[in-house]
Write an enzyme that holds these catalytic residues in place. Structure first.
Site, mmCIF file in Angstrom:
data_model
loop_
_atom_site.group_PDB
_atom_site.id
_atom_site.type_symbol
_atom_site.label_atom_id
_atom_site.label_comp_id
_atom_site.label_asym_id
_atom_site.label_seq_id
_atom_site.Cartn_x
_atom_site.Cartn_y
_atom_site.Cartn_z
ATOM 1 N N ASP A 192 8.893 2.957 12.410
ATOM 2 C CA ASP A 192 8.319 3.239 11.054
ATOM 3 C C ASP A 192 7.341 4.284 11.416
ATOM 4 O O ASP A 192 6.391 4.157 12.281
ATOM 5 C CB ASP A 192 7.422 1.745 10.669
ATOM 6 C CG ASP A 192 6.656 2.139 9.303
ATOM 7 O OD1 ASP A 192 6.588 3.157 9.019
ATOM 8 O OD2 ASP A 192 6.335 1.035 8.708
ATOM 9 N N TYR B 165 3.879 9.175 0.824
ATOM 10 C CA TYR B 165 2.656 9.273 0.063
ATOM 11 C C TYR B 165 1.589 9.730 0.967
ATOM 12 O O TYR B 165 0.348 9.846 0.589
ATOM 13 C CB TYR B 165 2.601 8.324 -1.109
ATOM 14 C CG TYR B 165 2.625 6.733 -0.395
ATOM 15 C CD1 TYR B 165 1.918 6.275 0.463
ATOM 16 C CD2 TYR B 165 3.850 6.422 -0.696
ATOM 17 C CE1 TYR B 165 1.691 5.086 0.710
ATOM 18 C CE2 TYR B 165 3.912 4.896 -0.316
ATOM 19 C CZ TYR B 165 2.998 4.440 0.340
ATOM 20 O OH TYR B 165 3.090 3.068 1.062
ATOM 21 N N LYS B 166 1.604 9.285 2.124
ATOM 22 C CA LYS B 166 0.570 9.620 3.271
ATOM 23 C C LYS B 166 0.526 11.107 3.637
ATOM 24 O O LYS B 166 0.241 12.009 2.839
ATOM 25 C CB LYS B 166 0.900 8.519 4.479
ATOM 26 C CG LYS B 166 0.864 7.231 4.127
ATOM 27 C CD LYS B 166 0.806 6.336 5.206
ATOM 28 C CE LYS B 166 1.310 4.730 5.032
ATOM 29 N NZ LYS B 166 0.007 4.144 4.573
ATOM 30 N N PHE C 128 2.117 -3.644 10.540
ATOM 31 C CA PHE C 128 1.652 -3.474 9.133
ATOM 32 C C PHE C 128 2.482 -4.709 8.284
ATOM 33 O O PHE C 128 3.478 -5.186 8.801
ATOM 34 C CB PHE C 128 1.973 -2.014 8.540
ATOM 35 C CG PHE C 128 1.671 -1.926 7.172
ATOM 36 C CD1 PHE C 128 0.360 -1.658 6.956
ATOM 37 C CD2 PHE C 128 2.518 -2.130 6.218
ATOM 38 C CE1 PHE C 128 -0.178 -1.531 5.748
ATOM 39 C CE2 PHE C 128 2.077 -1.997 4.733
ATOM 40 C CZ PHE C 128 0.699 -1.598 4.626
ATOM 41 N N ARG D 15 -11.741 2.994 8.412
ATOM 42 C CA ARG D 15 -10.685 3.917 8.716
ATOM 43 C C ARG D 15 -10.810 5.257 8.213
ATOM 44 O O ARG D 15 -11.104 5.372 7.031
ATOM 45 C CB ARG D 15 -9.315 3.188 8.185
ATOM 46 C CG ARG D 15 -8.245 3.352 9.086
ATOM 47 C CD ARG D 15 -6.986 2.648 8.636
ATOM 48 N NE ARG D 15 -6.611 3.079 7.430
ATOM 49 C CZ ARG D 15 -5.405 2.857 6.844
ATOM 50 N NH1 ARG D 15 -4.465 2.486 7.398
ATOM 51 N NH2 ARG D 15 -5.233 3.173 5.523
HETATM 52 C C1 LIG Z 1 3.035 1.121 8.609
HETATM 53 C C2 LIG Z 1 3.495 1.157 7.115
HETATM 54 N N1 LIG Z 1 4.581 0.900 6.505
HETATM 55 C C3 LIG Z 1 5.009 0.803 5.302
HETATM 56 C C4 LIG Z 1 3.715 0.935 4.471
HETATM 57 C C5 LIG Z 1 4.101 0.767 3.071
HETATM 58 O O1 LIG Z 1 5.220 0.548 2.628
HETATM 59 P P1 LIG Z 1 5.641 0.591 0.889
HETATM 60 O O2 LIG Z 1 5.597 2.217 0.781
HETATM 61 O O3 LIG Z 1 6.802 0.057 0.717
HETATM 62 O O4 LIG Z 1 4.512 -0.142 0.197
HETATM 63 C C6 LIG Z 1 2.475 1.106 4.851
HETATM 64 C C7 LIG Z 1 1.438 1.517 4.050
HETATM 65 O O5 LIG Z 1 0.223 1.704 4.258
HETATM 66 C C8 LIG Z 1 2.349 1.305 6.331
HETATM 67 O O6 LIG Z 1 1.098 1.750 6.721
#
Ligand SMILES: Cc1ncc(COP(=O)(O)O)c(C=O)c1O
Length: 418
Positions: A203, A228-229, A132, A377
């Site tokens: 992550d 938030y996911k 990402f 997606r």
């Molecule tokens: C694998 C991954 N890491 C990090 C993030 C986003 O990080 P942040 O909440 O700091 O914008 C996302 C967002 O889609 C993601 O898919």
């Protein structure tokens, strides 16, 4: 979920599966707009019914009436650890190993800097190309900040395990790939890292709340993920951080703010880290965001994560089967593993007109997202999706492709967020 179901041949087959689904009642915990099929809970989770009332209560009673007293009387000061403790069972961690703080990007910075501090004699951070973007960008920023003391090495999935060597300080990977949903074998890679004396940082943004990950069983060192996911904490919800108990007293945070101090209200001049995972706090936590996240996490109370994962994968399997059976005439290419155990809870297809197709789907009430240059997606949140939604979504996709309505120019106009 135990016997392998045959591919659905009619809408009624899927209606029947919903009738047998023990998780189906959880859908009532969400406020979903009628008539809409939401296949983007892997980007922004849906709104739990209890969230608005809970956030309203925090605003009116705790903030409005309680004012600053609420740091004590409503335990705002303990909220980051309390919500972290509620996330812990969803990821196979102990309550005292998880805390909510900052954003995923910021937490990655903190954990990777901390990991480098634990391996000062080593100079390599290892990750994969196509991780990402924020993960790659934060790692590039760390390399720049440290002025060349460390190097970022990108290795493909095929190469990565063998590339872990005595120079590797940290292996930093996203467990479920944001684009393809491919899963890394977390226990295997972590063991390989440990075998070479390196740490593994995971992550879990596309994992937590969808898969039954077990950080303890995987021997994980450090992890983090989005709120938030699949955790349904609301747009920009704070992130969570996991630090295995064995690292807690050694791991330093590079963002040594006062909330991570051992005694913030002593107001002394010198930083002294809080014991345990609390030193991962930096500044004052956003209490409204934490309240919304907690309401999202509370939906998981009593939910069997293995059953949840199995349902998400079954939804994905049904989607793949139906797209291939009913949209085979279109130029769609599966971009995710077909085998559920290799996947997270989303499925991607590639198409040269992917952006326009997704916009046409969204106009018809089927919401997924698009990842440039050509990936459609579709996320399958097992908490609130029904099997019949899969049938209806694929039927809508079939109509969009068959009519070629996506060729209308308005569907190609790019919005800032895709
Ligand atoms: C694998 C991954 N890491 C990090 C993030 C986003 O990080 P942040 O909440 O700091 O914008 C996302 C967002 O889609 C993601 O898919």
């Amino acid at each position: 979920m135990s016997a392998m179901p045959k591919p659905a041949s009619s809408r009624n087959d899927l209606v029947a599966r919903d009738a047998l689904d023990p998780l189906a009642p959880l859908r009532d915990s969400f406020d979903l707009p009628p008539g809409l099929i939401y296949l983007d809970g892997n980007s922004l989770g849906a709104l739990p019914r209890r969230t608005a009332a809970r956030v309203g209560e925090v605003v009116d009673i705790e903030w409005g009436a309680g004012l600053v007293r609420s740091w004590n009387t409503h335990d705002w000061i303990g909220a980051a650890a309390r919500v972290g403790a509620k996330i812990a069972p969803l990821i196979g961690a102990s309550a005292h190993e998880v805390i909510v703080a900052d954003s995923t990007s910021v937490n990655l910075f903190k954990l990777v800097c901390g990991a480098l501090g634990l391996r000062p004699e080593r100079r390599v951070i290892l990750t994969e190309p196509g991780n990402f973007p924020t993960d790659l960008y934060v790692l590039q920023g760390i390399v720049a900040l440290l002025g060349g003391r460390v190097e970022l090495r990108l290795r493909t999935r095929a190469e990565l395990a063998d590339a872990i060597d005595e120079d590797t300080a940290a292996v930093v990977l996203t467990h479920v790939h944001y684009r393809t949903a491919e899963r890394w074998p977390m226990a295997e890679i972590t063991a390989r890292a440990h075998g070479r004396g390196a740490l593994a940082v995971w992550d879990l943004s596309h994992t937590a709340g969808a898969l039954s990950v077990d950080l303890h069983a995987a021997g994980a060192d450090l992890a983090l993920g989005c709120g938030y996911k699949y955790l349904n904490g609301g747009p920009g919800a704070p992130s969570f951080v996991f630090v295995a108990e064995r690292w807690q007293e050694a791991l330093a945070s590079p963002l040594s703010g006062w909330m991570g101090h051992a005694a913030p209200f002593d107001f002394v001049d010198d930083y002294r880290p809080a014991p345990g995972v609390r030193r991962q706090l930096c500044g004052t936590p956003g209490i409204l965001g934490l309240a919304a996240l907690e309401a999202g996490i509370d939906v998981f109370a009593g939910v069997d994560m293995a059953a949840l994962e199995a349902k998400g994968l079954a939804l994905g399997d049904a989607f793949i089967d139906l797209v291939e059976a009913r949209c085979g005439f279109a130029n769609l290419t599966l971009a995710s593993p077909r085998e559920g155990s290799q996947r997270g809870s989303h499925v991607s297809f590639r198409h040269p007109d992917g952006y326009a197709i997704m916009q046409a789907l969204i106009e018809r009430g089927v919401i997924g997202d698009f990842r440039a240059p050509d990936t459609l997606r579709f996320g399958f949140t097992p908490l609130y999706l029904r099997f019949v939604d899969i049938w209806d979504a694929v039927e809508t996709l079939r109509q969009v492709l068959d009519s070629e309505e996506y060729r209308q120019p308005r569907f190609s106009r790019r919005a800032p967020v895709t």
